[in-house]
Design a protein around this motif. Structure first.
Motif, PDB file in Angstrom:
ATOM      1  N   VAL A   1       0.860  -1.184   0.000  1.00 40.01           N
ATOM      2  CA  VAL A   1       0.000   0.000   0.000  1.00 40.01           C
ATOM      3  C   VAL A   1       0.893   1.230   0.000  1.00 40.01           C
ATOM      4  O   VAL A   1       1.754   1.376   0.874  1.00 40.01           O
ATOM      5  CB  VAL A   1      -0.932   0.005   1.225  1.00 40.01           C
ATOM      6  N   ASP A   2       0.706   2.120  -0.982  1.00 37.91           N
ATOM      7  CA  ASP A   2       1.581   3.284  -1.130  1.00 37.91           C
ATOM      8  C   ASP A   2       0.917   4.594  -0.737  1.00 37.91           C
ATOM      9  O   ASP A   2       1.613   5.577  -0.480  1.00 37.91           O
ATOM     10  CB  ASP A   2       2.050   3.396  -2.588  1.00 37.91           C
TER      11      ASP A   2
ATOM     12  N   VAL B   1       1.584   6.437   2.326  1.00 36.59           N
ATOM     13  CA  VAL B   1       1.714   5.424   3.378  1.00 36.59           C
ATOM     14  C   VAL B   1       3.143   4.887   3.293  1.00 36.59           C
ATOM     15  O   VAL B   1       3.592   4.476   2.219  1.00 36.59           O
ATOM     16  CB  VAL B   1       0.698   4.286   3.196  1.00 36.59           C
ATOM     17  N   VAL B   2       3.854   4.957   4.395  1.00 35.10           N
ATOM     18  CA  VAL B   2       5.276   4.644   4.417  1.00 35.10           C
ATOM     19  C   VAL B   2       5.534   3.514   5.408  1.00 35.10           C
ATOM     20  O   VAL B   2       5.085   3.580   6.553  1.00 35.10           O
ATOM     21  CB  VAL B   2       6.106   5.884   4.839  1.00 35.10           C
ATOM     22  N   THR B   3       6.224   2.499   4.962  1.00 35.36           N
ATOM     23  CA  THR B   3       6.645   1.435   5.871  1.00 35.36           C
ATOM     24  C   THR B   3       8.151   1.552   6.070  1.00 35.36           C
ATOM     25  O   THR B   3       8.907   1.649   5.112  1.00 35.36           O
ATOM     26  CB  THR B   3       6.296   0.061   5.290  1.00 35.36           C
ATOM     27  N   SER B   4       8.572   1.569   7.329  1.00 39.11           N
ATOM     28  CA  SER B   4       9.999   1.740   7.611  1.00 39.11           C
ATOM     29  C   SER B   4      10.386   0.875   8.800  1.00 39.11           C
ATOM     30  O   SER B   4       9.551   0.191   9.400  1.00 39.11           O
ATOM     31  CB  SER B   4      10.299   3.215   7.880  1.00 39.11           C
ATOM     32  N   TYR B   5      11.667   0.919   9.130  1.00 38.88           N
ATOM     33  CA  TYR B   5      12.163   0.116  10.245  1.00 38.88           C
ATOM     34  C   TYR B   5      12.486   1.011  11.424  1.00 38.88           C
ATOM     35  O   TYR B   5      13.065   2.091  11.259  1.00 38.88           O
ATOM     36  CB  TYR B   5      13.413  -0.655   9.827  1.00 38.88           C
ATOM     37  N   GLY B   6      12.135   0.574  12.637  1.00 34.87           N
ATOM     38  CA  GLY B   6      12.502   1.283  13.851  1.00 34.87           C
ATOM     39  C   GLY B   6      13.898   0.874  14.320  1.00 34.87           C
ATOM     40  O   GLY B   6      14.584   0.082  13.680  1.00 34.87           O
ATOM     41  N   THR B   7      14.299   1.440  15.449  1.00 31.52           N
ATOM     42  CA  THR B   7      15.611   1.109  16.017  1.00 31.52           C
ATOM     43  C   THR B   7      15.633  -0.349  16.461  1.00 31.52           C
ATOM     44  O   THR B   7      14.774  -0.783  17.224  1.00 31.52           O
ATOM     45  CB  THR B   7      15.894   2.017  17.228  1.00 31.52           C
ATOM     46  N   PRO B   8      16.618  -1.110  15.989  1.00 33.78           N
ATOM     47  CA  PRO B   8      16.678  -2.522  16.396  1.00 33.78           C
ATOM     48  C   PRO B   8      16.792  -2.670  17.915  1.00 33.78           C
ATOM     49  O   PRO B   8      17.509  -1.908  18.568  1.00 33.78           O
ATOM     50  CB  PRO B   8      17.937  -3.028  15.677  1.00 33.78           C
ATOM     51  N   GLU B   9      16.043  -3.631  18.456  1.00 35.04           N
ATOM     52  CA  GLU B   9      16.010  -3.871  19.903  1.00 35.04           C
ATOM     53  C   GLU B   9      16.769  -5.168  20.194  1.00 35.04           C
ATOM     54  O   GLU B   9      16.279  -6.263  19.913  1.00 35.04           O
ATOM     55  CB  GLU B   9      14.548  -3.991  20.356  1.00 35.04           C
ATOM     56  N   ARG B  10      17.944  -5.027  20.806  1.00 32.09           N
ATOM     57  CA  ARG B  10      18.775  -6.203  21.045  1.00 32.09           C
ATOM     58  C   ARG B  10      18.194  -7.084  22.147  1.00 32.09           C
ATOM     59  O   ARG B  10      17.738  -6.598  23.182  1.00 32.09           O
ATOM     60  CB  ARG B  10      20.189  -5.748  21.441  1.00 32.09           C
TER      61      ARG B  10
END
Lengths: 224, 224
Positions: free
Chosen positions: A93-94, A194-203
């Protein structure tokens, strides 16, 4: 001499949409790009005459898709014997498209629909490569930086394959369609991306193992 | 005296997963929250014995889902007569789960799978309300700020309904599962959040009509 694959998939009755045919595309570059941007598909199959649609991880390798599953799952059991008729759909979805009229509201999207028969992958080398491809499809470079599957794990993981033969893409882009007589109406119109992105990686917290974030995390954004 | 609906959906053979049953949920609050957070579903049906899965806009109204379509589309034509057996699936991807072992890689997600028979909505009032609900499901408050459908538009738009009866949710949350013997391995492990958000609204260019952005845009983020 090998024949180069044709530049596009041949439309069939099943892969020709009944509506908005001008949005359909059959060229391999468009289809591959949409497939490569995602990693979760919706896999449809028929069970006791009724449709079933389940979200599943997948990867593309050339003109073949691999879908991950448990050896006990329904589609995998079905694919083990004579193959299983499936429909595999990937959708991005864009944007939300807001028109002056309620009728012309829409979304911008890119989707691929694959029809075909899925078979369980029995060859151990193809299966191992497919499992790596599924991990790397979501996080490029990750499979080489993980502990390899052992015999027990390989035995409990099934992979099905689906060749890209009966395939279509469908895309909507751009602003709203408007009726000429609506243009003066006092309703805002346009597109909300509509934007899909990555959050800060959680170790994961593992005492004494504060490993640095690898270079491949987070994955490069593939959705605008 | 009206009977309050039970707090949850009754699991059936179709709505009980064959794998990872501990991730299944049947309570209405969980199911409704997942459905209300999305606006694109994947609708599965059977055509000439083969499964078909198409992305479609939907909305929830109480214990009923409405799905939007053209009167000429395949599922809509099928639902017009005796109803159409469907499976409607909504999936939210929340994170990539990276484990020490390739085998334990996974995704965090929330999905709802609805099995049932879809019927075309013939009552004009219910249909008009459903169309508003579908617009407002994607952009709350929008239907009231748009030109209402005219008779011709209503005639070319079909809506199908699907009651929430045979329903299950499935969720995975949290960090990676690890084998105890893998904990010391030098591979980063944890979760990469996947975030869906809205970009800056892009106004359609209509000369002389530079309308300000309405208060309801962009919609409040509903995905973390």
């Amino acid at each position: 001499m090998a024949t180069a694959p044709p530049a596009g998939y041949t439309p069939t009755d099943l892969s020709t949409p009944t509506r908005s045919r001008e949005r359909a595309a059959y060229d391999r570059a468009t289809v591959h790009a949409i497939l490569d941007e995602g990693y979760v598909c919706h896999l449809g199959f028929v069970r006791d005459g009724a449709p079933v649609v389940l979200p599943t991880l997948y990867a593309r390798s050339g003109e073949r898709l691999y879908v991950h599953g448990s050896t006990g799952s329904r589609p995998l059991r079905g694919a083990a014997d004579d193959g299983l008729a499936v429909c595999l759909t990937v959708t991005h979805v864009d944007g939300l498209v807001l028109a002056k009229s309620a009728f012309h509201h829409s979304i911008n999207y890119r989707s691929v629909v694959v029809h075909g028969t899925a078979y369980q992958v029995l060859d151990p080398d193809e299966r191992a490569a497919a499992l790596d491809a599924i991990v790397d499809h979501a996080v490029p470079g990750r499979s080489a930086d993980s502990r390899r599957p052992n015999a027990k794990e390989l035995a409990s993981t099934a992979v099905i394959r689906l060749d890209l033969e009966e395939v279509s893409a469908k895309l909507r882009t751009g602003g709203p369609n408007e009726e000429p007589e609506d243009l003066e109406l006092p309703h805002w119109s346009g597109v909300v991306p509509v934007v899909t992105s990555y959050g800060t990686p959680e170790r994961a917290e593992i005492p004494g193992r504060d490993l640095p974030l690898p270079d491949y995390l987070p994955p490069a954004p593939r959705r605008r």
